[in-house]
Write a protein that holds these residues in place. Sequence first.
Motif, PDB file in Angstrom:
ATOM      1  N   SER A 134       8.437  -8.174 -11.508  1.00  0.00           N
ATOM      2  CA  SER A 134       7.711  -8.897 -10.146  1.00  0.00           C
ATOM      3  C   SER A 134       6.407  -8.349  -9.974  1.00  0.00           C
ATOM      4  CB  SER A 134       8.789  -8.781  -8.915  1.00  0.00           C
ATOM      5  OG  SER A 134      10.101  -9.084  -9.288  1.00  0.00           O
ATOM      6  N   ILE A 135       5.718  -9.283  -9.353  1.00  0.00           N
ATOM      7  CA  ILE A 135       4.456  -8.782  -8.672  1.00  0.00           C
ATOM      8  C   ILE A 135       4.333  -9.659  -7.195  1.00  0.00           C
ATOM      9  CG2 ILE A 135       3.036  -8.470 -10.848  1.00  0.00           C
ATOM     10  CD1 ILE A 135       1.761 -11.206 -10.391  1.00  0.00           C
ATOM     11  N   VAL A 136       3.755  -8.702  -6.394  1.00  0.00           N
ATOM     12  CA  VAL A 136       3.553  -9.283  -4.904  1.00  0.00           C
ATOM     13  C   VAL A 136       1.987  -9.137  -4.791  1.00  0.00           C
ATOM     14  CG1 VAL A 136       3.824  -8.738  -2.279  1.00  0.00           C
ATOM     15  CG2 VAL A 136       5.494  -8.380  -4.096  1.00  0.00           C
ATOM     16  N   VAL A 137       1.345 -10.253  -4.436  1.00  0.00           N
ATOM     17  CA  VAL A 137       0.069 -10.226  -4.555  1.00  0.00           C
ATOM     18  C   VAL A 137      -0.828 -10.762  -3.310  1.00  0.00           C
ATOM     19  CG1 VAL A 137      -2.219 -11.464  -5.744  1.00  0.00           C
ATOM     20  CG2 VAL A 137      -0.116 -10.907  -7.116  1.00  0.00           C
ATOM     21  N   LEU A 138      -1.475  -9.902  -2.606  1.00  0.00           N
ATOM     22  CA  LEU A 138      -2.277 -10.416  -1.412  1.00  0.00           C
ATOM     23  C   LEU A 138      -3.638 -10.751  -1.757  1.00  0.00           C
ATOM     24  CD1 LEU A 138      -2.984 -10.464   1.610  1.00  0.00           C
ATOM     25  CD2 LEU A 138      -3.492  -8.029   1.576  1.00  0.00           C
ATOM     26  N   ASN A 139      -3.894 -12.068  -1.489  1.00  0.00           N
ATOM     27  CA  ASN A 139      -5.397 -12.644  -1.770  1.00  0.00           C
ATOM     28  C   ASN A 139      -5.813 -12.634  -0.264  1.00  0.00           C
ATOM     29  OD1 ASN A 139      -7.782 -13.832  -1.962  1.00  0.00           O
ATOM     30  ND2 ASN A 139      -6.779 -15.745  -2.813  1.00  0.00           N
ATOM     31  N   TRP A 140      -6.664 -11.615   0.106  1.00  0.00           N
ATOM     32  CA  TRP A 140      -7.227 -11.499   1.365  1.00  0.00           C
ATOM     33  C   TRP A 140      -8.681 -12.116   1.486  1.00  0.00           C
ATOM     34  CZ3 TRP A 140      -7.211  -5.758   2.793  1.00  0.00           C
ATOM     35  CH2 TRP A 140      -7.816  -4.788   1.941  1.00  0.00           C
ATOM     36  N   ASP A 141      -9.039 -12.926   0.557  1.00  0.00           N
ATOM     37  CA  ASP A 141     -10.738 -13.416   0.487  1.00  0.00           C
ATOM     38  C   ASP A 141     -10.699 -14.754   1.552  1.00  0.00           C
ATOM     39  OD1 ASP A 141     -13.069 -13.957   0.177  1.00  0.00           O
ATOM     40  OD2 ASP A 141     -12.989 -14.672  -2.101  1.00  0.00           O
ATOM     41  N   ASP A 142     -10.530 -14.506   2.593  1.00  0.00           N
ATOM     42  CA  ASP A 142     -11.002 -15.553   3.713  1.00  0.00           C
ATOM     43  C   ASP A 142     -12.239 -16.076   4.135  1.00  0.00           C
ATOM     44  OD1 ASP A 142     -11.507 -13.628   5.468  1.00  0.00           O
ATOM     45  OD2 ASP A 142      -9.466 -13.421   5.960  1.00  0.00           O
ATOM     46  N   ALA A 168     -10.618  -9.077  -4.103  1.00  0.00           N
ATOM     47  CA  ALA A 168     -10.007  -9.942  -3.490  1.00  0.00           C
ATOM     48  C   ALA A 168      -8.415  -9.880  -3.613  1.00  0.00           C
ATOM     49  CB  ALA A 168     -10.354 -11.413  -3.536  1.00  0.00           C
ATOM     50  N   LEU A 169      -7.852  -9.151  -4.554  1.00  0.00           N
ATOM     51  CA  LEU A 169      -6.465  -9.242  -4.773  1.00  0.00           C
ATOM     52  C   LEU A 169      -5.841  -7.645  -4.760  1.00  0.00           C
ATOM     53  CD1 LEU A 169      -6.192 -11.586  -7.897  1.00  0.00           C
ATOM     54  CD2 LEU A 169      -5.999 -12.157  -5.605  1.00  0.00           C
ATOM     55  N   VAL A 170      -4.879  -7.532  -3.674  1.00  0.00           N
ATOM     56  CA  VAL A 170      -3.904  -6.286  -3.782  1.00  0.00           C
ATOM     57  C   VAL A 170      -2.545  -6.712  -4.292  1.00  0.00           C
ATOM     58  CG1 VAL A 170      -3.204  -4.513  -2.157  1.00  0.00           C
ATOM     59  CG2 VAL A 170      -5.336  -5.680  -1.429  1.00  0.00           C
ATOM     60  N   VAL A 171      -2.349  -5.843  -5.261  1.00  0.00           N
ATOM     61  CA  VAL A 171      -1.255  -6.123  -6.232  1.00  0.00           C
ATOM     62  C   VAL A 171      -0.258  -4.940  -6.305  1.00  0.00           C
ATOM     63  CG1 VAL A 171      -0.399  -7.031  -8.511  1.00  0.00           C
ATOM     64  CG2 VAL A 171      -2.650  -7.559  -7.463  1.00  0.00           C
ATOM     65  N   GLY A 172       0.918  -5.297  -6.002  1.00  0.00           N
ATOM     66  CA  GLY A 172       2.079  -4.276  -6.469  1.00  0.00           C
ATOM     67  C   GLY A 172       3.079  -4.981  -7.453  1.00  0.00           C
ATOM     68  N   ALA A 173       3.441  -3.984  -8.437  1.00  0.00           N
ATOM     69  CA  ALA A 173       4.316  -4.583  -9.487  1.00  0.00           C
ATOM     70  C   ALA A 173       5.631  -3.705  -9.419  1.00  0.00           C
ATOM     71  CB  ALA A 173       3.565  -4.344 -10.849  1.00  0.00           C
ATOM     72  N   TYR A 174       6.586  -4.275 -10.055  1.00  0.00           N
ATOM     73  CA  TYR A 174       8.020  -3.842  -9.722  1.00  0.00           C
ATOM     74  C   TYR A 174       8.998  -4.285 -11.029  1.00  0.00           C
ATOM     75  CZ  TYR A 174       5.967  -3.639  -5.297  1.00  0.00           C
ATOM     76  OH  TYR A 174       5.107  -3.444  -4.206  1.00  0.00           O
ATOM     77  N   LYS A 175       9.920  -3.647 -11.263  1.00  0.00           N
ATOM     78  CA  LYS A 175      10.925  -3.965 -12.416  1.00  0.00           C
ATOM     79  C   LYS A 175      12.364  -3.828 -11.704  1.00  0.00           C
ATOM     80  CE  LYS A 175      12.671  -0.919 -15.655  1.00  0.00           C
ATOM     81  NZ  LYS A 175      12.867  -0.356 -16.917  1.00  0.00           N
ATOM     82  N   GLY A 215       0.809  -1.089  -0.135  1.00  0.00           N
ATOM     83  CA  GLY A 215       0.003   0.041   0.104  1.00  0.00           C
ATOM     84  C   GLY A 215       0.844   1.446  -0.017  1.00  0.00           C
ATOM     85  N   SER A 216       1.691   1.371   0.994  1.00  0.00           N
ATOM     86  CA  SER A 216       2.301   2.711   1.128  1.00  0.00           C
ATOM     87  C   SER A 216       3.330   2.845  -0.256  1.00  0.00           C
ATOM     88  CB  SER A 216       3.255   2.848   2.426  1.00  0.00           C
ATOM     89  OG  SER A 216       4.435   1.998   2.118  1.00  0.00           O
ATOM     90  N   ILE A 217       3.999   1.945  -0.755  1.00  0.00           N
ATOM     91  CA  ILE A 217       4.691   2.070  -1.960  1.00  0.00           C
ATOM     92  C   ILE A 217       3.805   2.334  -3.112  1.00  0.00           C
ATOM     93  CG2 ILE A 217       6.405   0.884  -3.532  1.00  0.00           C
ATOM     94  CD1 ILE A 217       7.285   0.800  -0.563  1.00  0.00           C
ATOM     95  N   SER A 218       2.519   1.773  -3.213  1.00  0.00           N
ATOM     96  CA  SER A 218       1.531   2.324  -4.023  1.00  0.00           C
ATOM     97  C   SER A 218       1.310   3.729  -4.150  1.00  0.00           C
ATOM     98  CB  SER A 218       0.347   1.205  -4.333  1.00  0.00           C
ATOM     99  OG  SER A 218       0.651  -0.098  -4.389  1.00  0.00           O
ATOM    100  N   TYR A 219       1.351   4.180  -3.039  1.00  0.00           N
ATOM    101  CA  TYR A 219       0.788   5.691  -2.907  1.00  0.00           C
ATOM    102  C   TYR A 219       2.195   6.580  -2.718  1.00  0.00           C
ATOM    103  CZ  TYR A 219      -4.025   4.870  -1.987  1.00  0.00           C
ATOM    104  OH  TYR A 219      -5.503   4.478  -1.983  1.00  0.00           O
ATOM    105  N   GLY A 220       3.450   6.090  -3.492  1.00  0.00           N
ATOM    106  CA  GLY A 220       4.222   6.869  -3.644  1.00  0.00           C
ATOM    107  C   GLY A 220       5.352   6.699  -2.656  1.00  0.00           C
ATOM    108  N   SER A 221       5.441   6.015  -1.686  1.00  0.00           N
ATOM    109  CA  SER A 221       6.604   5.696  -0.731  1.00  0.00           C
ATOM    110  C   SER A 221       7.634   4.884  -1.338  1.00  0.00           C
ATOM    111  CB  SER A 221       6.112   5.077   0.273  1.00  0.00           C
ATOM    112  OG  SER A 221       7.105   5.031   1.343  1.00  0.00           O
TER     113      SER A 221
END
Length: 254
Positions: A207-215, A187-194, A101-107
């Motif tokens: 790369s992608i980092v994926v949170l599936n939080w659909d419990d 259900a998926l929160v995703v960050g992507a990186y090069k 989240g924080s990276i997606s918002y510019g951190s």
Amino acid sequence: EAQIGLALRTLLNNHSLSSVKIIGYDHNWVDAANYPVQLMKQAGSAFDGVSFHCYRGSVSDQALFTSQYPNKQVYFTECSGTLGSDWWNDIKWYMDSIFIGSISYGSSSGLMWNLALDGSGQPLLPGTGSCGGGCRGVVQINNNGTWSVNQEFYSMAQASKAILPRDAGGPWGQRIGVSVGGSLDWALVVGAYKTGRVSSSDWNRYSIVVLNWDDSASTTWNPQPVKATIEFRGMQATYTFPVGVTTLWWYAPN
């Protein structure tokens, strides 16, 4: 703080330290539209950017600052775990709010505060009541000399695999754009990186980092895997993401 920053910037510049960055604010998300904005208005020439903590507000508040100062740097610098909290709920929150989240918002960073504490949250500065029931370290150091790692460690470790340098002395991964669609996009929160390479002839890592939080856990644990199609430069791959955090990477020319 503006006055201090202006004076400090002058001192640094006059002593061959102009490359040293000054980062202001260093406090909670909740006031992102106010204090750090005023700081930039009064002393934007002195400060390279600002940093945020997690204890009040939400990660989306970072946008209240970056929308006004898109060229200033942003860092996320502090959040502490709390003793007695739930492992899985912590993982979800850390990924959604900090390590994706924080990276997606510019951190440019996602940091935890207490690196190592014992099982009761010690040492604690006398007279303080931080974390209510006690702070939890990224690592717990036990009285018998053993140690263990907590959910803060696993969250950071999973996310960091996407941005660690591919080559010795090479660059760290940088965030790139990504979008999620479909009926299960919530259900998926995703960050992507090069991640660039030392040799221009070597392919970059994506790369992608994926949170599936659909419990689906209104009352009981009921994890729901999500089958998704990953699209990249006109190519597609299908992957079923289990509930939890998944990091995937592949290589392609720049």
